[in-house]
Design a protein around this motif. Sequence first.
Motif, PDB file in Angstrom:
ATOM      1  N   PRO A  72      56.083  38.144 -80.118  1.00 59.71           N
ATOM      2  CA  PRO A  72      55.744  38.843 -79.041  1.00 59.71           C
ATOM      3  C   PRO A  72      55.440  37.726 -77.688  1.00 59.71           C
ATOM      4  O   PRO A  72      54.968  36.540 -78.088  1.00 59.71           O
ATOM      5  N   GLN A  73      55.681  38.197 -76.301  1.00 62.65           N
ATOM      6  CA  GLN A  73      55.379  37.143 -75.389  1.00 62.65           C
ATOM      7  C   GLN A  73      54.225  37.635 -74.455  1.00 62.65           C
ATOM      8  O   GLN A  73      53.804  36.978 -73.940  1.00 62.65           O
ATOM      9  N   TYR A  74      53.741  38.756 -74.769  1.00 59.55           N
ATOM     10  CA  TYR A  74      52.570  39.355 -73.910  1.00 59.55           C
ATOM     11  C   TYR A  74      52.632  39.385 -72.576  1.00 59.55           C
ATOM     12  O   TYR A  74      52.091  38.645 -71.816  1.00 59.55           O
ATOM     13  N   PRO A  75      53.995  39.598 -72.031  1.00 56.73           N
ATOM     14  CA  PRO A  75      54.302  39.407 -70.599  1.00 56.73           C
ATOM     15  C   PRO A  75      53.360  40.184 -69.428  1.00 56.73           C
ATOM     16  O   PRO A  75      52.654  41.174 -69.889  1.00 56.73           O
ATOM     17  N   ASP A  76      53.240  39.790 -68.555  1.00 50.61           N
ATOM     18  CA  ASP A  76      52.295  40.407 -67.450  1.00 50.61           C
ATOM     19  C   ASP A  76      51.055  40.887 -67.847  1.00 50.61           C
ATOM     20  O   ASP A  76      50.509  42.079 -67.513  1.00 50.61           O
ATOM     21  N   ALA A 105      52.879  52.210 -76.281  1.00 49.19           N
ATOM     22  CA  ALA A 105      54.022  51.752 -75.697  1.00 49.19           C
ATOM     23  C   ALA A 105      54.135  50.356 -75.283  1.00 49.19           C
ATOM     24  O   ALA A 105      54.990  49.607 -75.389  1.00 49.19           O
ATOM     25  N   GLU A 106      53.165  49.914 -74.593  1.00 50.62           N
ATOM     26  CA  GLU A 106      53.026  48.496 -74.189  1.00 50.62           C
ATOM     27  C   GLU A 106      53.224  47.393 -75.276  1.00 50.62           C
ATOM     28  O   GLU A 106      53.733  46.263 -75.055  1.00 50.62           O
ATOM     29  N   GLY A 112      53.620  44.656 -70.276  1.00 51.51           N
ATOM     30  CA  GLY A 112      52.326  44.372 -69.814  1.00 51.51           C
ATOM     31  C   GLY A 112      51.707  45.359 -68.788  1.00 51.51           C
ATOM     32  O   GLY A 112      52.409  46.214 -68.706  1.00 51.51           O
ATOM     33  N   ILE A 113      50.763  44.971 -68.013  1.00 54.97           N
ATOM     34  CA  ILE A 113      50.145  45.857 -66.763  1.00 54.97           C
ATOM     35  C   ILE A 113      51.096  46.322 -65.717  1.00 54.97           C
ATOM     36  O   ILE A 113      51.857  45.255 -65.302  1.00 54.97           O
ATOM     37  N   GLY A 114      51.326  47.441 -65.709  1.00 56.55           N
ATOM     38  CA  GLY A 114      52.263  47.849 -64.547  1.00 56.55           C
ATOM     39  C   GLY A 114      53.552  47.912 -64.890  1.00 56.55           C
ATOM     40  O   GLY A 114      54.502  48.188 -63.985  1.00 56.55           O
TER      41      GLY A 114
END
Length: 240
Positions: A72-76, A105-106, A112-114
């Motif tokens: 995982p990249q854990y974006p945003d 889902a995230e 990430g957020i948003g």
Amino acid sequence: MDHNKHFIGRRNLLKLGSMRALGLTAAASSLLWRVKPVHAAELSAIAPSSLSPSAALQKLIEGNQRFVQHHPQYPDQSELRLREVAQAQHPFATLLSCADSRVPAEIVFDQGIGDIFDVRIAGNIATPEAIGSIEYAVVLLGTPLLMVLGHERCGAVTAAVQNEALPGEISTFVEAILPAVKRVKNQSGDLVDNAVVANVRYQIEQLQRSPLLMERMQSGKLKIVGGRYDLDTGIVKMIA
């Protein structure tokens, strides 16, 4: 005596100079730390609001592949992202998914957020309230992708297959899934799993009765797709 005073004064001056140098270094490091995420944001990929429906779907698929491969990249999920979406949101995908705690889902799509507008309800059913939430995300927020996501061994679908008396309001989502169960009642294979897939298709049909969503689809601004999440592997398989 004068010599000692001169020596002490010089030593304090050197000490003060060192402290100032350390202070400047710390300040520079702090500034660099703050500049890096800003620079990264400026160089980030296409803004979610500008993604085409196909590109948005591809972004979800790639995120799920990272999740499945344990990369995982854990974006945003940075402080910068938190500030960035504090006043406005532009999610690139809307998901109607089951409320099951094992299907976040995230995490499943490594976003990430948003990034994702989540509408979660047992059995991923398209109730009037769910449809209204989805219309808000698609029409007012402009999300180009809508996915209905079912999952393996869904408790709500299982309850619909068994169709037994249930307490409280639990029976309401069973009633919303029964039409899908009837479609696959005579099919070979596992009835619950067949019903999970059939339910995704059936709920998509309910969403397609929305004039607002259909208008976006016909103009090419929205794609509606189905998916099945495998609890054992983490893989999301597209449903035609």
